[in-house]
Scaffold this active site. Structure first.
Site, PDB file in Angstrom:
ATOM      1  N   GLN A  70     -13.884  -8.881  16.565  1.00 30.01           N
ATOM      2  CA  GLN A  70     -13.296  -9.981  18.126  1.00 30.01           C
ATOM      3  C   GLN A  70     -13.564 -11.564  17.800  1.00 30.01           C
ATOM      4  OE1 GLN A  70     -12.290  -9.083  20.540  1.00 30.01           O
ATOM      5  NE2 GLN A  70     -12.264 -11.383  21.619  1.00 30.01           N
ATOM      6  N   GLU A  71     -14.725 -11.362  17.099  1.00 31.99           N
ATOM      7  CA  GLU A  71     -15.141 -12.915  17.029  1.00 31.99           C
ATOM      8  C   GLU A  71     -14.140 -13.444  15.581  1.00 31.99           C
ATOM      9  OE1 GLU A  71     -17.640 -15.011  17.314  1.00 31.99           O
ATOM     10  OE2 GLU A  71     -18.422 -13.788  18.734  1.00 31.99           O
TER      11      GLU A  71
END
Length: 178
Positions: A70-71
């Site tokens: 996600q990051e």
């Protein structure tokens, strides 16, 4: 096989996903996806490092990988507009703080956050701290990880009588809510 190899490599996972998306690779007519396609979308990047860290810090390896995906989509060289760096998108000030307060973390780790081993280690330790802070509530731990524990504490106070689903929808930062 090429898609799978790229997906497992970590550093090229984002490229593999873009190629798969552009070509509809692994999509089934009913909107579902093949297992192979899911392996490209969610590769076990840096798996050996992540499983070792998982044992050391007591965090599920798939949760660590979820944060990394996600990051940064596993891109070690990535720097956000806010200044977060590396696979786990750790802020340099957070990395420095972690190395100052946790004797298990070498003071050298915060100096090169684009090194996947450094970023993963610092991110996993920070994620463990967030899980501890929020009594293993994964939603709050992830919100604290992404937006900072001060923001998450404020949101939890403001919405303490809300369900988890309502709490998520009320997070004012789009990136954190997503």
């Amino acid at each position: 096989l090429v898609y799978l190899a790229m997906g497992e490599a970590g550093a090229t996972a984002d490229t593999a996903l873009q190629i798969a998306n552009a070509n509809g690779y692994g999509e089934i007519g009913d909107g579902s996806q093949t297992l192979t396609r899911l392996r490209i979308r969610y590769p076990r990047a840096y798996w050996e490092m992540v499983t070792e860290l998982s044992k050391e810090v007591g965090v599920d390896p798939y949760l660590i990988l979820s944060v990394a995906r996600q990051e940064s989509t596993y891109r070690a060289w990535l720097t956000s507009s806010a200044g977060a760096k590396g696979v786990m998108q750790v802020m340099p000030s957070t990395a420095k703080w972690l190395t100052d307060v946790d004797p298990r973390l070498s003071s050298e780790l915060h100096r090169d956050l684009t090194n996947p081993a450094h970023s993963l280690r610092l991110g996993a330790f920070y994620l463990r701290r967030m899980l501890d802070r929020y009594d293993n509530n994964v939603i709050s731990a992830l919100a604290g990880y992404n937006a900072g524990p001060g923001n998450c504490d404020k949101w939890r106070r403001e919405h303490r009588n809300k369900s988890e689903a309502e709490f998520i929808e009320l997070i004012p930062f789009t990136e954190t809510r997503n």
